[in-house]
Design a protein around this motif. Structure first.
Motif, PDB file in Angstrom:
ATOM      1  N   SER A 167      28.567  43.613  82.917  1.00  0.00           N
ATOM      2  CA  SER A 167      29.992  43.965  82.892  1.00  0.00           C
ATOM      3  C   SER A 167      30.555  44.045  84.308  1.00  0.00           C
ATOM      4  O   SER A 167      29.985  44.727  85.162  1.00  0.00           O
ATOM      5  N   GLN A 168      31.616  43.343  84.549  1.00  0.00           N
ATOM      6  CA  GLN A 168      32.293  43.440  85.850  1.00  0.00           C
ATOM      7  C   GLN A 168      32.839  44.845  86.031  1.00  0.00           C
ATOM      8  O   GLN A 168      32.537  45.530  86.992  1.00  0.00           O
ATOM      9  N   SER A 169      33.661  45.282  85.079  1.00  0.00           N
ATOM     10  CA  SER A 169      34.370  46.558  85.230  1.00  0.00           C
ATOM     11  C   SER A 169      33.448  47.758  85.033  1.00  0.00           C
ATOM     12  O   SER A 169      33.696  48.821  85.570  1.00  0.00           O
ATOM     13  N   LYS A 211      42.897  43.262  82.332  1.00  0.00           N
ATOM     14  CA  LYS A 211      41.559  43.428  82.897  1.00  0.00           C
ATOM     15  C   LYS A 211      40.990  44.743  82.354  1.00  0.00           C
ATOM     16  O   LYS A 211      41.747  45.665  82.077  1.00  0.00           O
ATOM     17  N   THR A 266      34.034  48.256  79.855  1.00  0.00           N
ATOM     18  CA  THR A 266      34.371  47.600  78.590  1.00  0.00           C
ATOM     19  C   THR A 266      33.784  48.404  77.434  1.00  0.00           C
ATOM     20  O   THR A 266      32.577  48.629  77.357  1.00  0.00           O
ATOM     21  N   THR A 319      30.955  47.009  75.226  1.00  0.00           N
ATOM     22  CA  THR A 319      29.698  46.859  75.971  1.00  0.00           C
ATOM     23  C   THR A 319      29.058  48.236  76.168  1.00  0.00           C
ATOM     24  O   THR A 319      27.838  48.395  76.050  1.00  0.00           O
ATOM     25  N   LYS A 372      37.973  29.830  80.555  1.00  0.00           N
ATOM     26  CA  LYS A 372      38.882  29.906  81.719  1.00  0.00           C
ATOM     27  C   LYS A 372      40.136  29.099  81.441  1.00  0.00           C
ATOM     28  O   LYS A 372      41.238  29.535  81.699  1.00  0.00           O
ATOM     29  N   VAL A 381      38.702  46.000  79.460  1.00  0.00           N
ATOM     30  CA  VAL A 381      39.094  46.164  78.063  1.00  0.00           C
ATOM     31  C   VAL A 381      38.524  47.478  77.511  1.00  0.00           C
ATOM     32  O   VAL A 381      37.403  47.537  77.023  1.00  0.00           O
ATOM     33  N   THR A 407      33.497  36.452  79.596  1.00  0.00           N
ATOM     34  CA  THR A 407      32.863  35.740  80.708  1.00  0.00           C
ATOM     35  C   THR A 407      31.475  36.308  81.019  1.00  0.00           C
ATOM     36  O   THR A 407      30.532  35.562  81.287  1.00  0.00           O
ATOM     37  N   VAL A 414      43.049  38.632  86.365  1.00  0.00           N
ATOM     38  CA  VAL A 414      42.534  38.940  85.024  1.00  0.00           C
ATOM     39  C   VAL A 414      41.398  37.989  84.652  1.00  0.00           C
ATOM     40  O   VAL A 414      40.391  38.390  84.080  1.00  0.00           O
ATOM     41  N   ALA A 415      41.555  36.713  85.004  1.00  0.00           N
ATOM     42  CA  ALA A 415      40.485  35.755  84.692  1.00  0.00           C
ATOM     43  C   ALA A 415      39.360  35.931  85.712  1.00  0.00           C
ATOM     44  O   ALA A 415      39.553  35.791  86.912  1.00  0.00           O
TER      45      ALA A 415
HETATM   46  C1  F6R Z   1      37.670  36.402  81.193  1.00  0.00           C
HETATM   47  C2  F6R Z   1      37.296  37.780  81.429  1.00  0.00           C
HETATM   48  C3  F6R Z   1      36.814  38.566  80.278  1.00  0.00           C
HETATM   49  C4  F6R Z   1      35.768  39.599  80.719  1.00  0.00           C
HETATM   50  C5  F6R Z   1      35.400  40.504  79.549  1.00  0.00           C
HETATM   51  C6  F6R Z   1      34.330  41.503  79.917  1.00  0.00           C
HETATM   52  O1  F6R Z   1      38.039  35.749  82.371  1.00  0.00           O
HETATM   53  O2  F6R Z   1      37.407  38.289  82.514  1.00  0.00           O
HETATM   54  O3  F6R Z   1      36.322  37.753  79.274  1.00  0.00           O
HETATM   55  O4  F6R Z   1      34.642  38.933  81.182  1.00  0.00           O
HETATM   56  O5  F6R Z   1      36.549  41.188  79.139  1.00  0.00           O
HETATM   57  O6  F6R Z   1      34.751  42.324  80.963  1.00  0.00           O
HETATM   58  P1  F6R Z   1      33.714  43.148  81.816  1.00  0.00           P
HETATM   59  O7  F6R Z   1      32.879  42.164  82.562  1.00  0.00           O
HETATM   60  O8  F6R Z   1      34.551  43.986  82.708  1.00  0.00           O
HETATM   61  O9  F6R Z   1      32.889  43.945  80.864  1.00  0.00           O
END
Ligand code: F6R
Length: 607
Positions: free
Chosen positions: A345-347, A602, A350, A353, A484, A604, A300, A396-397
């Motif tokens: 990156s959200q988390s 969530k 990753t 990344t 999604k 990765v 995403t 997770v999504a």
């Molecule tokens: C899909 C989703 C994943 C993350 C991907 C990257 O809904 O959440 O595709 O976007 O695993 O994760 P982050 O943003 O944490 O690096």
């Protein structure tokens, strides 16, 4: 991937470990386990396939314990079985792990551990190795240090030595871990969500440092045995932010949080209507002087980058490349000190990344990251960070994190327009005012479409395939719409550039195949409508999304959603709401748990 929790202190450890695991369950949920020091200083071990509730049912409720560790697993090495669940106990060592030990096979051979394991995991080899050195030195620090020198890969370990009751040892490389010493005891976990019921203060465990948790304190030392003081941080969100607060699922709650987090992300960065990052220490020079931009991310976040590319190229006319981090990291990318690398990156954890970021730095590029989790590894290793203010994203999504990643990419675009003098101040103010008023268009969609989307979701729920089509920016959003849909409803969903379908994929269009068609871009509107007619003529069930007020004849689509935007550039925001809700209600109609879709987790942290 995988959630870990450890606690030692005056409270009952069983409840704390189980609660922590349920809060970390979004990191992995195929099996769970815990180990507790009992009152007579024995170790009670329980592990079960299934969610944490399954573990809880099987735990002996009469156990009294003040020290324990727990794990919720996302399988990498070895199938989903009770034996492969963590913790693993070998000799004097009980251990759990998040990560991957790459050289476990070599270690097994070299130390003669083959044939001695009770599981198929890489983790058990770590327990064997630490136990081996513990038997030799009778010193937990030496045993951990020696083993860590040998182990290659990513790891966050929590370790209990069966003859050292009340203490938990921990060490990590790459895989995340945070800790906190409080009046109620000492806690360690994969992320702060598990700590906030007890404390807002925590620290990120530095890589290659050994922690010792006792009931009153946490001591930390580096690999040479020098004492190191932790750098304390504060959680910036409330405990309610990590609860469902009446919503049936985190995903729906997070979809509805979008207007609020969007505003929180955009508003503080506008100065006189112009995007401004000076408070965050981002020098204009990195935006002004770069000759090209490289965006790197996964899933995403990468799809947010695709929208970012379209908008930056359109407004600034500088080349932008978007790469999947897992590919980029093993490429020889064409980047140098004149490249600005934007990592999303959200988390912030990753692993691909992170590796891409490190590679970019070795090429001399400056790295600006867009990250949600404060103090995460990607945030710490980047030259500059722009945080998104989504709060904890538990489902997770990803939904709200995508929305605010886009918002930050638009802010960067606005600032670049300003520093590169690509538009007048008036034009930039109009751009940012449109961005800010996207809060209202997002809210409008949330307020008005849910029943209509739900009806559509019920219609398409049992389709095997679905297609998402659009041109230009619409194509960029449709990629996220398809992701999604497939990740939570398990419908095979593909995004296609609308004009490309007829080069092969249109062969898959037959009676009632759902096609979600995005046509919000004026300059290609008629072309997209022609492509929609092509699929309609072959029996597709067309869900059309256009700007408000656009007239389309009845024979073009089966259902029509309208998004209220003045400027085409901003249609992604309300469109994203339609696509997220369509995926959510499709999974809902099928009775799936969209917060914990199969095979996913969530954050990765494995390659
Ligand atoms: C899909 C989703 C994943 C993350 C991907 C990257 O809904 O959440 O595709 O976007 O695993 O994760 P982050 O943003 O944490 O690096």
């Amino acid at each position: 991937m995988c959630g870990i929790i450890g606690y030692t202190g005056p409270l009952q450890a069983r409840g704390i470990v189980l609660l922590g695991l349920s809060q970390l369950e979004y990191r992995g949920y195929d099996s769970a386990g815990l180990a507790l020091f009992t009152e007579d200083n024995k170790i009670y071990l329980q592990k079960k396939v299934g969610q944490v509730s399954e573990l809880e049912k099987n735990c002996d409720k009469s156990i009294k314990s003040h020290c324990g560790i727990g794990h919720t697993r996302w399988a990498t090495h070895g199938g989903v079985t009770d034996a492969n669940a963590h913790p693993h106990m070998v000799g004097s060592v009980t251990l759990l792990h998040n990560g991957i030990i790459e050289n476990y096979h070599t270690i097994q051979k070299q130390y003669g551990f083959e044939g001695l394991t009770t599981s198929e995991t890489d983790t058990e080899v770590a327990a064997q190795l630490i136990n081996y050195y513990y038997q030799e030195y009778q010193d937990p620090y030496l045993a951990i240090r020696k083993s860590i020198d040998i182990i290659e890969g990513s790891f966050a370990f929590c370790i209990m030595f069966n003859d050292i009751p009340g203490k938990i040892f921990a060490v990590r490389n790459v895989s995340p871990m945070v800790a906190s010493a409080t009046e109620q005891g000492s806690f360690i976990a994969s992320d702060v969500t598990a700590l906030i019921p007890y404390t807002r203060s925590y620290f990120v465990v530095p890589e290659y440092h050994i922690l010792t948790l006792t009931d009153t304190a946490i001591e930390m030392e580096d690999m040479k045995g020098n004492r190191v003081e932790p750098e304390l941080m504060e959680v910036s969100w409330d405990v309610e932010a990590a609860q469902k607060n009446g919503y049936p699922h985190f995903m729906l709650k997070e979809i509805y949080e979008q207007p609020e987090v969007f505003q929180k992300t955009v508003l503080p960065r506008l100065l006189g209507g112009i995007p401004d990052f000076s408070a965050e220490g981002i020098p204009d020079s990195i935006l002004e002087e770069c000759k090209q931009i490289q965006i790197v991310a996964c899933g995403t976040a990468m799809y947010a980058g695709m929208v970012g590319r379209a908008i930056i190229e359109q407004k600034l006319r500088i080349p932008v490349t978007v790469s999947v981090a897992s590919e980029f990291r093993y490429d020889t990318p064409l980047i140098d000190e004149h490249t600005l690398v934007i990592v999303i990156s959200q988390s912030g954890e990753t692993i691909d990344t992170l590796a891409a970021l490190r590679l970019a730095k070795t090429c001399g590029a400056k790295v600006l990251s867009i990250v949600n989790v404060k103090g995460s590894t990607i945030a710490r290793e980047s030259d500059y960070v722009l945080y998104t203010h989504a709060g904890p994203e538990i489902a997770v999504a990803s939904t709200k994190a995508y929305m605010v990643q886009l918002a930050v990419l638009y802010l960067i675009t606005g600032r670049m327009m300003y520093v590169r003098k690509k538009a007048s101040d008036e034009e930039i103010r109009e751009f940012t005012s449109n961005l800010l008023s996207s809060t209202d268009t997002i809210q409008h969609m949330l307020d008005t479409i849910s029943q209509k989307v739900r009806t559509q979701a019920e219609k398409i729920a049992f389709s095997t395939d679905a297609f998402f089509i659009g041109r230009g920016l619409d194509y960029a959003f449709s990629l996220e719409g398809a992701l999604k849909m497939k990740e939570i409803s398990y419908i095979h969903a593909e995004a296609y550039a609308a004009g490309e379908l007829k080069h092969g994929t249109i062969a898959l269009i037959e009676e009632n195949v759902p096609v979600v068609a995005l046509a919000t871009q004026d300059h290609v509107f008629n072309k997209t409508i022609s492509n929609i007619r092509e699929v309609k003529a072959r029996g597709a069930y067309v869900i059309l999304i256009t700007k408000e007020g656009v007239s389309v004849s009845d024979d073009v689509c089966d259902i029509h959603f309208e998004v209220p935007v003045k400027d085409d550039c901003f249609s992604v925001f309300p469109c994203a709401v339609v696509l997220q809700m369509l995926a959510y209600y499709t999974a809902y109609a099928k009775g799936y748990d969209m917060d914990k879709p199969r095979n996913l987790a969530k954050s990765v942290t494995v390659e």
